[in-house]
Design a protein around this motif. Structure first.
Motif, short mmCIF file in Angstrom:
data_model
loop_
_atom_site.label_atom_id
_atom_site.label_comp_id
_atom_site.label_asym_id
_atom_site.label_seq_id
_atom_site.Cartn_x
_atom_site.Cartn_y
_atom_site.Cartn_z
N ALA A 182 -2.41 -1.25 3.02
CA ALA A 182 -1.42 -2.33 2.88
C ALA A 182 -1.04 -1.75 0.88
CB ALA A 182 -1.94 -3.39 3.29
N LEU A 183 -1.18 -0.64 0.90
CA LEU A 183 -1.21 0.17 -0.50
C LEU A 183 0.51 -0.56 -0.61
CD1 LEU A 183 -2.17 3.45 -0.70
CD2 LEU A 183 -3.26 1.33 -1.37
N GLU A 184 0.37 -1.11 -2.07
CA GLU A 184 1.91 -1.98 -2.50
C GLU A 184 2.81 -0.55 -3.55
OE1 GLU A 184 1.33 -5.78 -3.90
OE2 GLU A 184 1.37 -6.67 -2.15
N SER A 185 3.78 -0.61 -4.08
CA SER A 185 3.73 0.54 -5.05
C SER A 185 3.88 0.35 -6.01
CB SER A 185 5.93 -0.36 -4.98
OG SER A 185 5.66 -1.04 -5.65
N SER A 213 -3.24 -5.17 -2.65
CA SER A 213 -2.40 -5.45 -3.62
C SER A 213 -3.52 -6.06 -5.01
CB SER A 213 -1.68 -7.22 -3.63
OG SER A 213 -3.30 -8.35 -3.07
N SER A 214 -5.15 -5.54 -4.90
CA SER A 214 -6.00 -5.34 -5.93
C SER A 214 -6.50 -4.16 -6.06
CB SER A 214 -6.67 -6.72 -5.33
OG SER A 214 -7.11 -6.16 -4.02
N SER A 215 -6.21 -3.31 -5.80
CA SER A 215 -6.13 -2.06 -5.78
C SER A 215 -5.94 -0.94 -6.91
CB SER A 215 -6.99 -1.42 -4.51
OG SER A 215 -5.47 -0.78 -4.42
N GLU A 216 -5.07 -1.32 -8.38
CA GLU A 216 -3.87 -0.95 -8.76
C GLU A 216 -5.24 -0.20 -9.87
OE1 GLU A 216 -0.60 -1.03 -11.95
OE2 GLU A 216 -0.78 -2.72 -10.13
N ASN A 219 -5.58 11.31 3.35
CA ASN A 219 -5.08 10.77 4.48
C ASN A 219 -4.90 9.45 3.47
OD1 ASN A 219 -4.50 9.05 6.64
ND2 ASN A 219 -6.50 9.41 7.77
N LEU A 220 -3.25 9.42 4.49
CA LEU A 220 -2.78 7.74 3.30
C LEU A 220 -1.55 7.50 3.91
CD1 LEU A 220 -1.24 9.49 -0.09
CD2 LEU A 220 -3.04 8.33 0.19
N SER A 221 -2.21 7.53 5.97
CA SER A 221 -1.59 7.72 7.03
C SER A 221 -1.57 5.95 6.89
CB SER A 221 -1.96 7.81 8.17
OG SER A 221 -1.72 9.09 8.31
N TRP A 222 -0.15 4.35 7.84
CA TRP A 222 -0.06 3.62 7.96
C TRP A 222 -0.04 2.59 6.43
CZ3 TRP A 222 0.53 2.24 12.85
CH2 TRP A 222 0.15 2.85 14.07
N ASN A 223 0.73 3.33 5.60
CA ASN A 223 0.72 2.92 4.28
C ASN A 223 2.36 2.55 4.66
OD1 ASN A 223 -1.84 1.95 3.29
ND2 ASN A 223 -2.09 3.79 3.48
N LYS A 224 2.91 1.65 4.50
CA LYS A 224 4.32 2.15 4.49
C LYS A 224 5.25 2.00 3.65
CE LYS A 224 4.17 0.98 8.81
NZ LYS A 224 4.17 1.81 10.15
N CYS A 225 5.02 1.81 2.07
CA CYS A 225 5.17 2.26 1.19
C CYS A 225 5.45 3.43 0.87
CB CYS A 225 4.69 0.77 -0.04
SG CYS A 225 3.02 2.32 -0.52
N LEU A 276 -2.67 5.45 -8.04
CA LEU A 276 -3.26 6.44 -7.13
C LEU A 276 -2.23 8.21 -7.05
CD1 LEU A 276 -4.71 7.95 -4.94
CD2 LEU A 276 -3.29 6.62 -2.84
N ALA A 277 -1.53 7.67 -7.09
CA ALA A 277 -0.29 8.70 -7.32
C ALA A 277 -0.45 9.96 -8.30
CB ALA A 277 1.58 8.99 -7.22
N GLU A 278 -0.72 8.96 -9.74
CA GLU A 278 -1.18 9.23 -11.02
C GLU A 278 -2.33 10.08 -11.49
OE1 GLU A 278 0.11 5.61 -13.74
OE2 GLU A 278 2.35 5.89 -13.15
N ALA A 279 -3.47 9.17 -10.31
CA ALA A 279 -5.06 8.77 -10.25
C ALA A 279 -5.07 11.10 -9.82
CB ALA A 279 -5.33 8.42 -10.20
N SER A 280 -4.19 11.01 -8.51
CA SER A 280 -4.76 12.23 -8.08
C SER A 280 -4.28 13.40 -8.28
CB SER A 280 -3.54 11.86 -6.63
OG SER A 280 -2.16 11.80 -6.60
N ILE A 281 -3.15 13.53 -9.90
CA ILE A 281 -2.34 14.56 -10.35
C ILE A 281 -3.90 15.41 -10.96
CG2 ILE A 281 -1.45 15.52 -12.39
CD1 ILE A 281 0.84 13.09 -11.63
N HIS A 282 -5.19 14.41 -11.36
CA HIS A 282 -6.17 14.99 -11.94
C HIS A 282 -6.89 15.30 -11.00
CE1 HIS A 282 -4.21 13.62 -15.71
NE2 HIS A 282 -4.19 12.38 -15.27
N LEU A 283 -7.09 15.60 -9.84
CA LEU A 283 -7.93 15.73 -8.87
C LEU A 283 -7.91 17.33 -8.47
CD1 LEU A 283 -7.78 12.26 -7.48
CD2 LEU A 283 -9.81 13.21 -9.37
#
Length: 499
Positions: free
Chosen positions: A324-327, A300-303, A347-353, A333-340
């Motif tokens: 415990a990533l949220e939507s 909830s704090s890493s946006e 590895n994004l395992s165990w994040n239900k969202c 993360l998804a938007e940033a990963s485009i630039h990587l």
């Protein structure tokens, strides 16, 4: 940490055929003359008294030389016997006594070995409990191996006294590049001596303090030392659960401009820690590996932190499992990963969202031409997600993928597995695939199993297929046995058997 995890890519050694012990013996013999090989000439004009004075002196020196050579040879033979007893040998300036079940007597013999290894560059005595409480015996002789570059003392049950002795020792090791003190729980309480000693190791490139009982105060002490470690490449502070809250107002970490690997998994990072790291991590432009796994408060704090990962252009490995990533944070993360574009491991395992939202990573999956490892275990993936993944595979965007983990996603229906397996054969570099079910779930394989076997015949590098708790029918078991006979027996199917 398992014992197989103790290797680090930063200190790989080239191993020659001849052991260092033998090289030392040969080197020592070449420096001294053989008895009788030296020709002496006496000037007839020299007085008898002068000759008499010279001859005894020459004989005395020669005797001392021969005695020294004999003693050295004897000591080297004893050292070789010691190493053979442990099933090890000193090779290429490297002495590896890792997990040798050393005794107190062995430690004393090891200390006696040091004078014959003046060029020693790597010493690994990890996983020997007897080192705890006896390290001072070793540190007193460390001036004899001043060229040491790599020192590993992982899981040695170091005591507070050992840690203090080590902090007096570090300033003497001016060439030290790798220091691994992992899995020594008492280090946290005496870290001030280590931190003080680190200020004198300006050439240090790797520092590992995994599972060392570090606290908030420990981070402050280390942060003061970071300013002196400008050459540091790898920093591992993982599995220190009391560390949470220690990164608030830390500035020293930002000075590590050459840092390539940062491991903070399972450190109980707080929201304030994440806020501080939001300002620091984007400044580490050389970062190639980042592990923030198992920090639940990140959800909830890493946006802002995850959105700023875009400023790490050479990032190759990104591990954010079980956070415990949220939507909102997953979207950032998804938007940033485009630039990587350099990403090789995600590895994004165990994040239900992620379940139902894998489409957010679509552009990343299309652009990451170098992606080799993708782990989405226990992400609540649905049929739509694997269908999307199949479409990406079909267009050839994951051509370099070597390991794919889709395990513990029990909500995917047969149609999803079918379309996935029909396109699996396009992953020509794939070596490992895991589609296992949760431990509490057992399901029968559908018709997709035949498509899986067909795909595997076209995958030249596949060796491991995880299918735990998928139940094969008797006919499917026969198909698998026939496959093993007709194809390559080197492929291992790990499944739940037939029913």
């Amino acid at each position: 940490m398992s014992r197989t995890e103790k290797k680090s890519s930063s200190d790989e050694e080239t191993t020659p055929q001849a052991p260092l012990v033998n090289e030392s013996i040969r080197g020592s013999k070449s420096r001294f003359p053989k008895a009788g090989s030296r020709k002496e000439s006496i000037d007839p004009k020299t007085t008898d008294s002068q000759s008499q004075n010279k001859i005894p002196k020459t004989i005395s020196d020669l005797a001392k030389t021969l005695t020294s050579e004999t003693e050295l040879g004897s000591r080297m033979e004893e050292n070789e016997w010691f190493l053979q007893k442990l099933g090890r040998k000193a090779v290429n300036k490297c002495l590896d006594l890792n997990n040798c079940r050393l005794t107190a007597a062995d430690v004393r013999e090891m200390v006696a070995l040091l004078p014959s290894l003046p060029d020693l560059e790597k010493l690994d005595i990890s996983w020997n409990d007897v080192i705890g409480g006896n390290l001072h015996v070793f540190t007193q002789q460390m001036h004899l191996v001043s060229k040491l570059k790599i020192l590993r003392l992982g899981s040695c049950r170091l005591t507070a006294e050992d840690v203090r002795a080590l902090g007096q020792l570090l300033p003497r090791l001016q060439n030290l590049e790798v220091l691994d003190l992992s899995i020594n729980r008492n280090i946290g309480g005496s870290l001030n001596s280590i931190a003080h000693g680190l200020k004198s190791t300006s050439n240090l490139k790797v520092l590992k303090l995994h599972s060392c009982g570090l606290s908030q105060k420990s981070v402050k002490l280390l942060d003061a030392a970071f300013r002196y470690l400008r050459e540091l490449r790898t920093l591992d502070l993982s599995c220190n659960k009391e560390l949470g809250g220690g990164f608030e107002d830390t500035a020293g970490l930002a000075t590590l401009e050459h840092l390539e690997g940062l491991d903070l998994h399972q450190c109980s990072l707080t929201a304030d820690d994440v806020l501080s790291l939001t300002h620091v991590i984007p400044l580490l432009s050389s970062l190639q590996e980042l592990d923030l796994s198992a920090n639940k408060e990140m959800g909830s704090s890493s946006e802002n932190l995850l959105s700023r990962l875009r400023f790490l252009p050479v990032l190759k490995s990104l591990i954010i499992s079980n956070c415990a990533l949220e939507s909102e944070t997953f979207t950032a993360l998804a938007e940033a990963s485009i630039h990587l574009p350099a990403l090789k491991i995600v590895n994004l395992s165990w994040n239900k969202c992620i379940g139902g939202n894998l489409k957010l990573l679509l552009e990343t999956l299309k652009r990451s031409m170098s992606l080799q490892v993708l782990r989405l275990s226990s992400c609540s993936l649905v049929t739509e997600d694997v269908a999307l993944l199949a479409s990406v595979i079909q267009t050839g965007h994951l051509a370099r993928l070597q390991k794919l983990d889709l395990s513990y996603n029990d909500s995917i229906c047969e149609a999803g597995w079918t379309i996935f397996c029909q396109n699996l054969w396009l992953l020509k570099e794939l070596t490992e695939l895991d589609i296992s079910l949760r431990p509490s779930t057992f399901r029968k394989c559908g018709q997709w199993f035949r498509h899986l076997l067909s795909a595997v015949t076209k995958l030249p590098k596949i060796t491991e297929i995880g299918m735990k708790r998928w139940l094969l029918s008797a006919s499917q078991e026969e198909e698998l046995q026939g496959f093993d006979q007709d194809q390559r027996s080197s492929i291992h199917f790990d499944h739940g058997g037939f029913q």
